[in-house]
Design a protein around this motif. Structure first.
Motif, short mmCIF file in Angstrom:
data_model
loop_
_atom_site.label_atom_id
_atom_site.label_comp_id
_atom_site.label_asym_id
_atom_site.label_seq_id
_atom_site.Cartn_x
_atom_site.Cartn_y
_atom_site.Cartn_z
N LEU A 216 -44.66 -13.69 30.48
CA LEU A 216 -43.88 -13.36 31.67
C LEU A 216 -44.60 -12.30 32.50
O LEU A 216 -44.10 -11.87 33.53
CB LEU A 216 -42.49 -12.85 31.27
N SER A 217 -45.78 -11.86 32.01
CA SER A 217 -46.51 -10.75 32.65
C SER A 217 -45.65 -9.50 32.75
O SER A 217 -45.81 -8.70 33.67
CB SER A 217 -47.03 -11.14 34.04
N ALA A 218 -44.74 -9.33 31.78
CA ALA A 218 -43.87 -8.15 31.80
C ALA A 218 -44.63 -6.94 31.28
O ALA A 218 -45.63 -7.07 30.56
CB ALA A 218 -42.65 -8.40 30.93
N GLU A 219 -44.20 -5.75 31.67
CA GLU A 219 -44.80 -4.52 31.16
C GLU A 219 -44.35 -4.30 29.70
O GLU A 219 -45.15 -4.30 28.80
CB GLU A 219 -44.36 -3.32 32.03
N PHE A 220 -43.06 -4.08 29.52
CA PHE A 220 -42.49 -3.97 28.17
C PHE A 220 -41.41 -5.03 28.02
O PHE A 220 -40.69 -5.31 28.97
CB PHE A 220 -41.86 -2.58 27.94
N THR A 221 -41.32 -5.61 26.84
CA THR A 221 -40.25 -6.57 26.52
C THR A 221 -39.53 -5.96 25.34
O THR A 221 -40.11 -5.81 24.28
CB THR A 221 -40.85 -7.91 26.09
N ILE A 222 -38.27 -5.60 25.48
CA ILE A 222 -37.68 -4.79 24.43
C ILE A 222 -36.24 -5.21 24.13
O ILE A 222 -35.50 -5.57 25.04
CB ILE A 222 -37.77 -3.29 24.84
N PHE A 223 -35.91 -5.21 22.85
CA PHE A 223 -34.58 -5.59 22.40
C PHE A 223 -33.73 -4.37 22.10
O PHE A 223 -34.25 -3.34 21.65
CB PHE A 223 -34.68 -6.41 21.10
N GLU A 224 -32.43 -4.52 22.31
CA GLU A 224 -31.50 -3.50 21.81
C GLU A 224 -31.58 -3.50 20.29
O GLU A 224 -31.79 -4.54 19.68
CB GLU A 224 -30.07 -3.86 22.24
N PRO A 225 -31.34 -2.35 19.66
CA PRO A 225 -31.30 -2.31 18.20
C PRO A 225 -29.93 -2.75 17.70
O PRO A 225 -28.96 -2.71 18.45
CB PRO A 225 -31.53 -0.83 17.89
N ASP A 226 -29.85 -3.22 16.47
CA ASP A 226 -28.56 -3.45 15.81
C ASP A 226 -28.74 -3.18 14.31
O ASP A 226 -29.85 -2.83 13.88
CB ASP A 226 -28.01 -4.87 16.08
N ASP A 227 -27.68 -3.34 13.53
CA ASP A 227 -27.77 -3.00 12.11
C ASP A 227 -28.80 -3.85 11.38
O ASP A 227 -29.51 -3.37 10.49
CB ASP A 227 -26.40 -3.16 11.43
N THR A 228 -28.87 -5.14 11.74
CA THR A 228 -29.84 -6.03 11.10
C THR A 228 -31.25 -5.45 11.26
O THR A 228 -32.04 -5.41 10.32
CB THR A 228 -29.80 -7.42 11.76
N LEU A 229 -31.56 -5.00 12.48
CA LEU A 229 -32.89 -4.46 12.74
C LEU A 229 -33.11 -3.16 11.97
O LEU A 229 -34.16 -2.97 11.33
CB LEU A 229 -33.07 -4.20 14.25
N ILE A 230 -32.15 -2.28 12.03
CA ILE A 230 -32.33 -0.96 11.40
C ILE A 230 -32.52 -1.13 9.89
O ILE A 230 -33.39 -0.50 9.29
CB ILE A 230 -31.14 -0.04 11.77
N ASP A 231 -31.74 -2.03 9.27
CA ASP A 231 -31.90 -2.28 7.83
C ASP A 231 -33.29 -2.86 7.54
O ASP A 231 -33.94 -2.50 6.56
CB ASP A 231 -30.84 -3.27 7.32
N TYR A 232 -33.73 -3.78 8.39
CA TYR A 232 -35.04 -4.41 8.21
C TYR A 232 -36.14 -3.35 8.21
O TYR A 232 -37.01 -3.33 7.34
CB TYR A 232 -35.27 -5.43 9.34
N VAL A 233 -36.09 -2.46 9.20
CA VAL A 233 -37.15 -1.46 9.33
C VAL A 233 -37.09 -0.47 8.17
O VAL A 233 -38.11 -0.14 7.55
CB VAL A 233 -37.04 -0.73 10.69
N ARG A 234 -35.88 0.00 7.81
CA ARG A 234 -35.74 0.99 6.72
C ARG A 234 -36.31 0.45 5.41
O ARG A 234 -36.85 1.20 4.61
CB ARG A 234 -34.26 1.33 6.51
N ALA A 235 -36.18 -0.87 5.20
CA ALA A 235 -36.65 -1.46 3.94
C ALA A 235 -38.17 -1.54 3.87
O ALA A 235 -38.72 -1.79 2.81
CB ALA A 235 -36.04 -2.85 3.78
N ARG A 236 -38.84 -1.34 5.02
CA ARG A 236 -40.29 -1.58 5.05
C ARG A 236 -41.15 -0.41 5.44
O ARG A 236 -42.36 -0.43 5.27
CB ARG A 236 -40.57 -2.76 6.02
#
Ligand code: SF4
Lengths: 417, 166
Positions: A216-236
């Motif tokens: 898309l030639s975007a500068e940043f492409t960014i998602f809102e965080p949610d619990d699924t994401l936070i758990d995923y990151v904490r585990a790794r």
């Protein structure tokens, strides 16, 4: 005046209370990722000091395993650089090998609320993790590695709110093709994804969508965080992080709502990604020589699962090559344990080690003159996967797998009916 | 600033056109000889030092490859485009290629015109038509890097990377 996610991360990382479109933000870089290509003799310069070795990762991906002496030389330079400065996160050829953006996802190197840079345009993949991740140039990488900083021009943000859920057989790639086909390029703009339908998208689906932000030639492409994401990151990753949500009164250039339940499988016509999307039916029957599933966008475990589901108990058409490249060796092993690899091999696919390979027309799946390919990867530019006269259609892994079975472009509806 | 001869290119000029994939692993000088070989063969022999490129939307779209360096090595003095791809813009700053956005520029120039760019008041003038357009200013700290040969000399001066002869 409220800020968007990107603005809040750039403000925090630059020590400013606020930033706004038009500003230049000089930020602290949390993670700088070097690739094998970073060590090409023409671009690489001898580094005399690094800012912080623990903030650097080195991932060999475009040229693995080495097919040329030049590639082997890049790898050698990279290993020596890692040894000299004590850089522990070295992903060499072997069990930790993978495409940089996929490794970054597997290991959660891209942390919510932080800044990550990498000399590759699909670095925006890290946006799935609520990380301000951006592809930069080779010189920027040297600057980030030696000073720990980078500059960004702050752009305006387009916000997408998802509602509903994708129907079976419709994937994040189709969602991307819908956005690219409907809204075209987003030059100098940030893209922010959220809304009630977002949490129904798996982390892997979000990765596909974030990765394709480069197209898309975007500068940043960014998602809102949610619990699924936070758990995923904490585990790794045990490093501290602070996720960022947009302010309630954030200023967007535009807000667009997409009902995921209304989407259908799409195909991008050859030679360009944006403004090229058509329903599968419109090109169904087009004869193909090769079908490819892989790349930083579509080499996830979800992609291999859906491909296996489509081909289970059936055979790839004679005269058609079906090449599948997992994003990382860790994904490869997970797919092996889950039985997907066996299913794919039984059907007649060639499964390669994790590499950029066919996606960039490098090795293991290069196209010859006038050949036709349907790909679940990132780009269908003229000449991208080999000879410039080859025609490259781009679609979801489900559509690509169904096409491999048919020997021509075909939808996978009956599998999901 | 004195006038620059103008070369016009359209929308979505991508980095594969400026720096074709097969040349990625070659020297900067060889890369510069391959600029636009797919869409304008022979152009590298016609362009002269200080000439200007006028582009349309999303100039430099595509990859992080050093396409801006190739244009500079071809002799291009500056690029003006409706919009410039963010990654290409970064490389323009870092390799010392003057590249600015200028709404309306694609329609205001025809190939062979002369463009007078003034960074003092951020305007460009077409000497044939007399038409004057506003150029979007590049932030001062980035303009400084662009105009002083890019980021490598800065890193060398600070002792961050080793100096390279030539
Ligand atoms: S997989 Fe393809 S798009 Fe992704 S980093 Fe490699 S070459 Fe680039």
């Amino acid at each position: 005046m409220g800020m968007t996610i990107t603005e809040k991360i750039l403000a925090r990382a630059s020590g400013a209370a606020t930033v706004a479109p038009g500003d230049v933000a000089v930020v602290d870089v949390d993670t700088a990722v070097l690739l094998d290509l970073s060590f090409l003799p023409e671009g690489w310069r001898e580094v005399l000091k690094v800012h912080d070795p623990s903030r650097i990762a080195i991932i060999f991906d475009h040229l693995v395993p080495a097919a040329t002496v030049q590639a082997a030389t890049c790898h050698k330079t990279g290993r020596e650089f890692a040894a000299k400065f004590g850089i522990a996160r070295l992903h060499d050829v072997g069990p930790d090998q993978g495409i940089s953006h996929a490794v970054i996802a597997d290991r959660a190197y891209a942390l919510p609320g932080k800044v990550l840079v990498n000399a590759d345009s699909h670095t925006c993949a890290g946006g799935a993790f609520n990380c301000a991740a951006r592809g930069v140039g080779g010189p920027d990488m040297l600057w980030a590695v030696t000073t720990g900083t980078a500059w960004f021009r702050v752009g305006e943000t387009i916000r997408y709110d998802f509602t509903g859920a994708l129907r079976p057989g419709v994937t994040a790639k189709d969602l991307f093709l819908h956005i690219a086909g409907t809204y075209g390029a987003h030059v100098n703009q940030n893209v922010e994804y959220g809304g009630p339908g977002m949490s129904g998208l798996s982390i892997n689906a979000r990765r596909t969508l974030a990765t394709m932000g480069a197209e898309l030639s975007a500068e940043f492409t960014i998602f809102e965080p949610d619990d699924t994401l936070i758990d995923y990151v904490r585990a790794r990753n045990d490093r501290p992080f602070e996720p960022v949500w947009p302010d309630a009164d954030a200023t967007y250039r535009e807000r667009r709502t997409i009902d995921l339940g209304t989407l259908q499988p799409l195909v991008a016509l050859p030679d360009a990604v944006v403004n090229q999307s058509v329903p599968v039916g419109q090109v169904a029957g087009t004869k193909i020589d090769q079908a490819f599933i892989g790349s930083c966008a579509n080499g996830t475990l979800d992609d291999l699962e859906i491909a296996a589901r489509v081909v289970r108990g059936r055979k790839v058409a004679r005269g058609t090559r079906f090449i599948v490249t997992p994003g990382t060796q860790a994904i490869f092993r997970a797919a092996l344990r889950a039985g997907y690899i066996e299913t794919l091999l039984e059907a007649g696919a060639v499964v390669t080690p994790a590499t950029c390979g066919a996606c960039i027309g490098g090795h293991m799946g290069v196209l010859g003159p006038d050949e036709v390919c349907i790909t679940a990867s990132t780009r269908n530019f003229k000449g991208r996967m080999g000879d410039p006269s080859a025609r490259i259609y781009m679609a979801s892994p489900a559509t690509v797998a169904a096409s491999a079975l048919a020997g021509k472009i075909a939808g996978a509806e009956e599998v999901f009916a | 600033m004195s006038g620059a001869r103008v070369w016009c290119f359209g929308d979505n000029i991508n980095t594969d056109l400026i720096l074709p994939g097969p040349y990625l692993y070659r020297s900067p000088e060889e890369q510069a000889r391959a600029v636009f070989q797919a869409n304008r063969p022979g152009w590298v022999d016609q362009v002269a030092q200080g000439d200007a490129i006028i582009g349309g939307f999303n100039f430099g779209m595509g990859s992080s490859r050093p396409a801006a360096r190739s244009l500079r090595l071809c002799g291009v003095g500056f690029v003006l485009a409706e919009t410039i791809n963010g990654l290409f813009f970064r490389n323009s700053v870092n390799y010392g290629l003057l590249a600015c956005e200028c709404p309306g520029v694609a329609a205001a120039f025809t190939e062979g015109d002369t463009a007078e760019l003034s960074l003092a008041d951020w305007t460009v003038r077409n000497t044939r038509s007399g038409h004057v357009l506003a150029v979007t200013p590049v932030p001062a700290q980035l303009l400084t890097i662009m105009q002083s040969g890019g980021i490598y000399p800065l890193m060398e001066a600070r002792g961050l990377i080793a100096a390279r002869g030539g």
